[in-house]
Every structure is written in structure tokens, then in C-alpha cells.
Design a protein around this motif. Sequence first.
Motif: not given
Length: 112
Positions: A44, A46, A87-93, A95-96
Motif C-alpha cells: 500500500d 506505507l 488495524e485501519e487506524a494504525e495504517r492511517r497513523e 500514512a499520516r
Amino acid sequence: MATLPNVRKRAFGRLTGASGNPTAAEDSLLTDVYGEVYAALAADGLVSWGPADDVPAQFVQPVVALMASAVAMDFGNPELVLGEAGEEAERREIARLLAPEAEQTTIQTEYF
């Protein structure tokens, strides 16, 4: 930066609550799960480090959380399973943290 052995040790500590070292079998499992987490993040776009490189400090916590979630049931610690939203929250972090800082510029304007 955190070395890969240190990342595995942190994941082990999160999974067990212990500060010791994992057994050879546990370390092998954590090595495998790191590879899986890294591959999923890389797919992705990331990651900003190589698969065998040290993990930059700002990414250690989310990577460890994803690793622990992936093997939580193997360690008898189901409360660490993040689920899809976690898991999506960790991936967003991640990405941020990868996103370039927004450039802020002051512009002089005239109001009529």
C-alpha cells in the motif's frame, strides 16, 4: 530507529507483558509476522524503509501493534487483536506520519 530484533522484542513484550526475550520458536514467529506486516504495508506504499532496515522510531509503535494483533491468539492474548477498525487506524497513523508536512505560507490580501 529500532533494529528488527528490538522490534520483535517489543512485540513480544506487548504480547506477554514480560520484558524477557522470546524463545527461538517465538522469535521465528515474530520474524515471519514482521515480514507479513511489512509486505502488506509496502503493497500500500506505507513504508519508507527496506525490509531488512531498522524501523524509523516514529513507525515502531504502529508496526508493533500490527504485529501483536496478527499473533495475539497464538500467544493467548485475544484482547490485543485490533480488528479491522483498529488495524485501519494504525495504517492511517503510518500514512499520516509519511505525509509531507503541509507548507504554510502567509499571503497578503486586499479586501475591497
